[in-house]
Design a protein around this motif. Structure first.
Motif, PDB file in Angstrom:
ATOM      1  N   ARG A   1       0.819  -1.201   0.000  1.00 40.48           N
ATOM      2  CA  ARG A   1       0.000   0.000   0.000  1.00 40.48           C
ATOM      3  C   ARG A   1       0.860   1.261   0.000  1.00 40.48           C
ATOM      4  N   GLU A   2       2.040   1.170   0.614  1.00 39.97           N
ATOM      5  CA  GLU A   2       2.904   2.338   0.635  1.00 39.97           C
ATOM      6  C   GLU A   2       3.314   2.740  -0.773  1.00 39.97           C
ATOM      7  N   ALA A   3       3.675   1.744  -1.587  1.00 38.20           N
ATOM      8  CA  ALA A   3       4.057   2.052  -2.966  1.00 38.20           C
ATOM      9  C   ALA A   3       2.876   2.610  -3.740  1.00 38.20           C
ATOM     10  N   PHE A   4       1.688   2.053  -3.498  1.00 40.60           N
ATOM     11  CA  PHE A   4       0.497   2.554  -4.176  1.00 40.60           C
ATOM     12  C   PHE A   4       0.230   4.008  -3.791  1.00 40.60           C
ATOM     13  N   LEU A   5       0.324   4.326  -2.511  1.00 38.99           N
ATOM     14  CA  LEU A   5       0.058   5.690  -2.066  1.00 38.99           C
ATOM     15  C   LEU A   5       1.086   6.665  -2.631  1.00 38.99           C
ATOM     16  N   LEU A   6       2.327   6.234  -2.749  1.00 41.78           N
ATOM     17  CA  LEU A   6       3.335   7.092  -3.350  1.00 41.78           C
ATOM     18  C   LEU A   6       3.010   7.397  -4.804  1.00 41.78           C
TER      19      LEU A   6
ATOM     20  N   VAL B   1      -7.155  10.912 -12.583  1.00 35.27           N
ATOM     21  CA  VAL B   1      -6.251  10.099 -11.766  1.00 35.27           C
ATOM     22  C   VAL B   1      -7.046   9.169 -10.862  1.00 35.27           C
ATOM     23  N   VAL B   2      -8.085   9.697 -10.232  1.00 40.76           N
ATOM     24  CA  VAL B   2      -8.903   8.876  -9.328  1.00 40.76           C
ATOM     25  C   VAL B   2      -9.588   7.749 -10.096  1.00 40.76           C
ATOM     26  N   ALA B   3     -10.070   8.059 -11.295  1.00 40.22           N
ATOM     27  CA  ALA B   3     -10.775   7.043 -12.073  1.00 40.22           C
ATOM     28  C   ALA B   3      -9.865   5.919 -12.525  1.00 40.22           C
ATOM     29  N   GLN B   4      -8.583   6.197 -12.736  1.00 36.99           N
ATOM     30  CA  GLN B   4      -7.680   5.204 -13.302  1.00 36.99           C
ATOM     31  C   GLN B   4      -6.885   4.429 -12.248  1.00 36.99           C
ATOM     32  N   MET B   5      -6.930   4.838 -11.006  1.00 39.64           N
ATOM     33  CA  MET B   5      -6.130   4.132 -10.003  1.00 39.64           C
ATOM     34  C   MET B   5      -6.802   2.810  -9.620  1.00 39.64           C
TER      35      MET B   5
ATOM     36  N   GLU C   1      -8.061  -1.576   5.236  1.00 38.43           N
ATOM     37  CA  GLU C   1      -8.744  -1.026   4.071  1.00 38.43           C
ATOM     38  C   GLU C   1      -9.286   0.373   4.349  1.00 38.43           C
ATOM     39  N   ARG C   2      -9.800   0.581   5.539  1.00 39.29           N
ATOM     40  CA  ARG C   2     -10.285   1.921   5.880  1.00 39.29           C
ATOM     41  C   ARG C   2      -9.139   2.930   5.918  1.00 39.29           C
ATOM     42  N   GLN C   3      -8.017   2.512   6.460  1.00 40.48           N
ATOM     43  CA  GLN C   3      -6.873   3.416   6.503  1.00 40.48           C
ATOM     44  C   GLN C   3      -6.421   3.785   5.107  1.00 40.48           C
ATOM     45  N   LEU C   4      -6.450   2.805   4.197  1.00 36.45           N
ATOM     46  CA  LEU C   4      -6.068   3.087   2.812  1.00 36.45           C
ATOM     47  C   LEU C   4      -7.022   4.097   2.192  1.00 36.45           C
ATOM     48  N   LEU C   5      -8.327   3.898   2.360  1.00 34.16           N
ATOM     49  CA  LEU C   5      -9.310   4.807   1.773  1.00 34.16           C
ATOM     50  C   LEU C   5      -9.191   6.207   2.362  1.00 34.16           C
ATOM     51  N   VAL C   6      -8.981   6.298   3.656  1.00 36.38           N
ATOM     52  CA  VAL C   6      -8.846   7.616   4.292  1.00 36.38           C
ATOM     53  C   VAL C   6      -7.606   8.338   3.771  1.00 36.38           C
ATOM     54  N   SER C   7      -6.514   7.593   3.598  1.00 37.16           N
ATOM     55  CA  SER C   7      -5.284   8.215   3.094  1.00 37.16           C
ATOM     56  C   SER C   7      -5.478   8.755   1.687  1.00 37.16           C
ATOM     57  N   VAL C   8      -6.133   7.953   0.836  1.00 37.91           N
ATOM     58  CA  VAL C   8      -6.379   8.426  -0.525  1.00 37.91           C
ATOM     59  C   VAL C   8      -7.317   9.625  -0.508  1.00 37.91           C
ATOM     60  N   ALA C   9      -8.347   9.599   0.364  1.00 35.86           N
ATOM     61  CA  ALA C   9      -9.282  10.722   0.446  1.00 35.86           C
ATOM     62  C   ALA C   9      -8.573  12.005   0.853  1.00 35.86           C
TER      63      ALA C   9
ATOM     64  N   VAL D   1       0.015   7.258  -6.291  1.00 34.21           N
ATOM     65  CA  VAL D   1      -1.182   8.103  -6.381  1.00 34.21           C
ATOM     66  C   VAL D   1      -0.862   9.526  -5.958  1.00 34.21           C
ATOM     67  N   GLY D   2      -0.087   9.671  -4.887  1.00 36.19           N
ATOM     68  CA  GLY D   2       0.278  11.013  -4.445  1.00 36.19           C
ATOM     69  C   GLY D   2       1.032  11.789  -5.495  1.00 36.19           C
ATOM     70  N   LYS D   3       1.946  11.115  -6.183  1.00 31.75           N
ATOM     71  CA  LYS D   3       2.701  11.781  -7.244  1.00 31.75           C
ATOM     72  C   LYS D   3       1.780  12.203  -8.387  1.00 31.75           C
ATOM     73  N   ALA D   4       0.877  11.306  -8.779  1.00 29.40           N
ATOM     74  CA  ALA D   4      -0.031  11.627  -9.884  1.00 29.40           C
ATOM     75  C   ALA D   4      -0.950  12.787  -9.522  1.00 29.40           C
ATOM     76  N   LEU D   5      -1.469  12.790  -8.294  1.00 27.41           N
ATOM     77  CA  LEU D   5      -2.352  13.881  -7.874  1.00 27.41           C
ATOM     78  C   LEU D   5      -1.584  15.193  -7.767  1.00 27.41           C
ATOM     79  N   ALA D   6      -0.333  15.133  -7.335  1.00 27.42           N
ATOM     80  CA  ALA D   6       0.452  16.356  -7.212  1.00 27.42           C
ATOM     81  C   ALA D   6       0.749  16.974  -8.573  1.00 27.42           C
ATOM     82  N   GLU D   7       0.814  16.140  -9.599  1.00 25.89           N
ATOM     83  CA  GLU D   7       1.113  16.647 -10.938  1.00 25.89           C
ATOM     84  C   GLU D   7      -0.129  17.144 -11.662  1.00 25.89           C
ATOM     85  N   ALA D   8      -1.324  16.824 -11.160  1.00 35.48           N
ATOM     86  CA  ALA D   8      -2.559  17.259 -11.807  1.00 35.48           C
ATOM     87  C   ALA D   8      -2.703  18.771 -11.682  1.00 35.48           C
ATOM     88  N   GLN D   9      -3.117  19.423 -12.762  1.00 38.28           N
ATOM     89  CA  GLN D   9      -3.215  20.876 -12.786  1.00 38.28           C
ATOM     90  C   GLN D   9      -4.650  21.378 -12.885  1.00 38.28           C
TER      91      GLN D   9
END
Length: 762
Positions: free
Chosen positions: A182-187, A205-209, A322-330, A189-197
């Motif tokens: 999950r750590e690699a996944f969050l990294l 990004v959310v739809a494709q993850m 699973e809840r922790q993962l969803l909260v982190s992505v949110a 997703v975080g990178k992709a969201l940070a690059e979104a303009q």
């Protein structure tokens, strides 16, 4: 292809051997499957076009993530990618394992640039389910899917020009654990969201993850607008029933509203729990057939800006992990949405301010064509102080104004707006160009700045200091155009206008300048008369065009003059050519209509504004011998420094003259005639230079006129005399010359012939 006289198509061979063909176009977001590929993915055996979301639903979530990884590798390195993947039914049952091989169309070792469109081609074949010996009983045990990590192998398929990416049947589990972490996944997703303009990029990004261990079938993102919860993005197969996820109030019993009000996520692990906890809402969602739901609040800085809904086709326990993962992505999603909201608000403000910099509609100039361009500065609010305007005057003439207020911020844009309105008002009153600029100068110099303190409680004394430090000045060029081609120009520290003659020669209009507006209250702005010939074009621009690309001012002008002289065509094409040559191909330019595209980032440090005024050509029968080039200017007794400007413009007029010595002789004679007219008379001097004929056999005629009736006399100066050589120089350097009395004064002229050799000095 032909075999024994029978034509066989490649598609038929692939279908006969059970190989499916698919095509992935990332620009359109569409995946095209042939009949065999559709059958292997559990679809009807016919050619099918899927969206990326629909394709994701056909693969196991982990396998789709692997597909994205190997596709990215194939794109980045030009490799042939290969992976084993599980095809799943809508209920999650594994239907089969397929071997997926894909390659980039137009394959190259470097691959496409980031953000560039690409097309992937792939082949699908059914693969046997990998097995291995079991325990003591000898039963065959299925190999877990986690044992199929991807690696680049050294071997290459026959005929391949690049390495192949393979997914072997067995591999050490360390790589698999890394891929599923999950750590690699969050990294990622975080990178992709940070690059979104933009908001749409965030939603994409959310739809494709692919969430590790979770496979939602539908996603809805809501935003808070006032007291209502409004969907801003929806992804899922129920597009025709999307209104059920429509707008609702924050006080309703909808789970998303509850999550926003309380700031706590709502997890519904089964339909029974949904029906029990939200009986009023259950009838609206029961028909979708979902089995689990999660509603997560989107919180930034303690403020809830929306909610995120994930719906699942199978029951989900929503374990703590699973809840922790969803909260982190949110949380990351909320941060990304908040950031792009601010950026989009700034862009909207910038567009609103930029619209005030330009006329609301095009104004026509009789007998002339006006073209304008504006490019905002990249970065920040993308606003600055550059503007232009076209103003109909009571006299029937038309005023063209271009200017630049100091700075690239909202303050500069605000000062620009007020100054533009003031200039338009003074011009509409019928004032001449010098009076318009003088009044605008007093207006800007006396305009109160920074009266309101900055937020945060700044003191009155501090506000006064800030206002003094924030005083802005502006440069401006004001041109009053007559349909006859006469241009009366006044300049306030702005770059000189440039005239492109009909044959491509470029002349700088040496307009006498006053100081920039807002600096010296009682400054004067003299008028310079310029005559625009038929087929000639006047260029007015701000310094952003000259200094684009990091050039200094002089180097920028030389480059601009070269481009202006080499490119003709319509004014519209010429304006675009100037922008491309000086700045690069624009993704955004704004014309007088006020419309444009997104700005191009980087490459400039200043706004770019330009105007082109072209006088239309006349009928050939009325002008049987049109002048190729013509220079007209005046030099007053109080502006003798303009003699230097006249010499410079004559050199520009003769830039392609065949004999350099003749050019220097013409400049010397012009200087002598102008100096004599100003020194020996009390009148101003008027200069006219005409160049006509074909290159190599042209004739130059230079004429200097004044209002004095006293004719020049031949003198015989001694060796040490400092004057009296004017007529002698004319006899030595000119092919012909003369003095012509006129009704109110006289005119002295001389001619040079390009192919006439040296003049007869005898």
């Amino acid at each position: 292809m032909s075999t024994y006289g029978v034509k066989v198509h490649t598609e038929d061979i692939l279908a006969a051997t059970g190989v499916g063909l698919w095509r992935w176009d990332n620009t359109a977001g569409a995946i095209t499957l042939d009949a065999t590929a559709a059958r292997l993915l559990g679809l009807p055996p016919e050619e099918t076009v899927l969206t990326e979301e629909a394709l994701r639903s056909r693969f196991h979530a982990l396998d789709y993530a692997e597909l994205a990884n190997v596709a990215a590798l194939a794109i980045a390195e030009g490799t042939i990618a290969e992976a084993l993947q599980r095809v799943v039914a809508p209920d999650g049952t594994v239907l089969r394992i397929v071997r997926n091989r894909l390659a980039l169309a137009g394959q190259s070792l470097m691959g496409p640039e980031p953000g560039q469109s690409f097309v992937l081609y792939g082949l699908l074949t059914e693969a046997p389910w990998p097995t291995r010996p079991g325990g003591a009983g000898g039963d065959i045990e299925e190999i877990p899917r986690e044992a199929y990590p991807v690696e680049i192998t050294a071997e290459r398929p026959p005929g391949a020009s690049t390495p192949a990416v393979r997914s072997p049947a067995a591999q050490v589990p360390a790589a698999a654990r890394w891929r599923h972490s999950r750590e690699a996944f969050l990294l990622d997703v975080g990178k992709a969201l940070a690059e979104a303009q933009t908001t749409q990029e965030v939603l994409r990004v959310v739809a494709q993850m692919s969430l590790p261990g979770l496979t939602p079938s539908s996603l809805v993102i809501y935003g808070v607008k006032g007291d209502r919860l409004t969907p801003i993005g929806y992804y899922g197969p129920d597009a025709d029933r999307r209104p059920a996820f429509g707008e609702t109030t924050l006080e309703s019993d909808y789970p998303g509203s509850v999550a926003v009000r309380t700031g706590r996520a709502v997890y519904l692990a089964s339909p029974e729990e949904y029906r029990r906890r939200f009986p009023a809402v259950w009838p609206l969602v029961a028909g979708y057939g979902r089995r689990a739901w999660s509603y997560l609040p989107l919180i930034v800085g303690g403020r809830t800006i929306g909610a995120w809904l994930l719906a699942f086709d199978t029951p989900v326990a929503f374990t703590p992990d699973e809840r922790q993962l969803l909260v982190s992505v949110a949380r990351m999603l909320a941060q990304a949405l908040s950031r792009v909201y601010v950026q989009e608000s700034k862009r909207e403000l910038a567009d609103s301010l930029q619209r005030t910099m330009r006329p609301a509609q095009r104004t026509t100039v009789p007998g002339m064509t006006v073209v304008s361009r504006y490019l905002p500065v990249g970065g920040g609010l993308q606003v600055g102080g550059d503007w232009y305007d076209v103003i109909p005057l009571p006299s029937g003439r038309t005023a063209l104004v271009i200017g630049d207020v100091q700075g690239h911020d909202v303050r500069a844009a605000g000062v620009m707006t007020q100054l533009r309105i003031a200039l338009r008002a003074y011009a509409a009153e019928g004032h001449r160009p010098d009076a318009v600029l003088a009044r605008a100068n007093r207006f800007l110099a006396g305009m109160e700045t920074g009266e309101l303190p900055e937020p945060g409680g700044a003191t009155t004394e501090q506000a006064d200091v800030d206002a003094a430090d924030d005083h802005r000045f502006a440069t401006c060029l004001y041109v009053e155009a007559d349909p006859s081609g006469a241009l009366d120009i006044a300049r306030a520290g702005h770059p000189d206008p440039v005239v492109r003659l009909a044959d491509g020669a470029v002349l700088t209009c040496a307009v006498t300048s006053g100081p920039p507006l807002g600096i010296v209250t009682g400054a004067d702005y003299p008028i310079t008369r310029v005559v625009l010939g038929r087929g000639e074009t006047l260029l007015m621009c701000t310094d952003g065009l000259v200094e684009a690309g990091g050039l200094d001012y002089d180097a920028g002008w030389e480059r601009l003059r070269k481009v202006l002289g080499e490119h003709g065509g319509s004014p519209e094409n010429l304006a675009d050519t100037l922008i491309r040559a000086m700045h690069g191909a624009p993704t955004r330019h704004v014309t007088g209509t006020g419309h444009g595209m997104e700005p191009r980032a980087g490459g400039r440090e200043d706004d770019i504004a330009l105007m082109l005024l072209k006088r239309e050509g006349g009928a050939p029968e009325r002008f049987p011998h049109p002048l190729a080039r013509r220079l007209v200017m005046s030099v007053s007794q109080t502006e003798q420094v303009r003699i230097s400007d006249a010499r410079h413009q004559l050199r520009e007029l003769l830039f392609d003259w065949a004999v350099d010595d003749q050019v220097e002789g013409a400049v010397l004679l012009l200087s002598e005639l102008l100096t004599n007219a100003l020194v020996h008379t009390e009148w101003d001097a008027a200069l006219t230079a005409e160049l006509e004929g074909e290159p190599g056999s042209r004739r130059l005629r230079v004429e200097v006129a004044d209002s004095s009736e006293e004719l020049p006399h031949r003198r015989h100066p001694g060796e040490l005399a400092s004057r009296g050589r004017g007529l002698l120089l004319l006899e030595m350097l000119a092919h012909s010359w003369g003095v012509e009395p006129r009704g109110a004064g006289k005119s002295i002229w001389f001619e040079l012939h390009e192919a006439g050799g040296e003049p007869d000095w005898g």
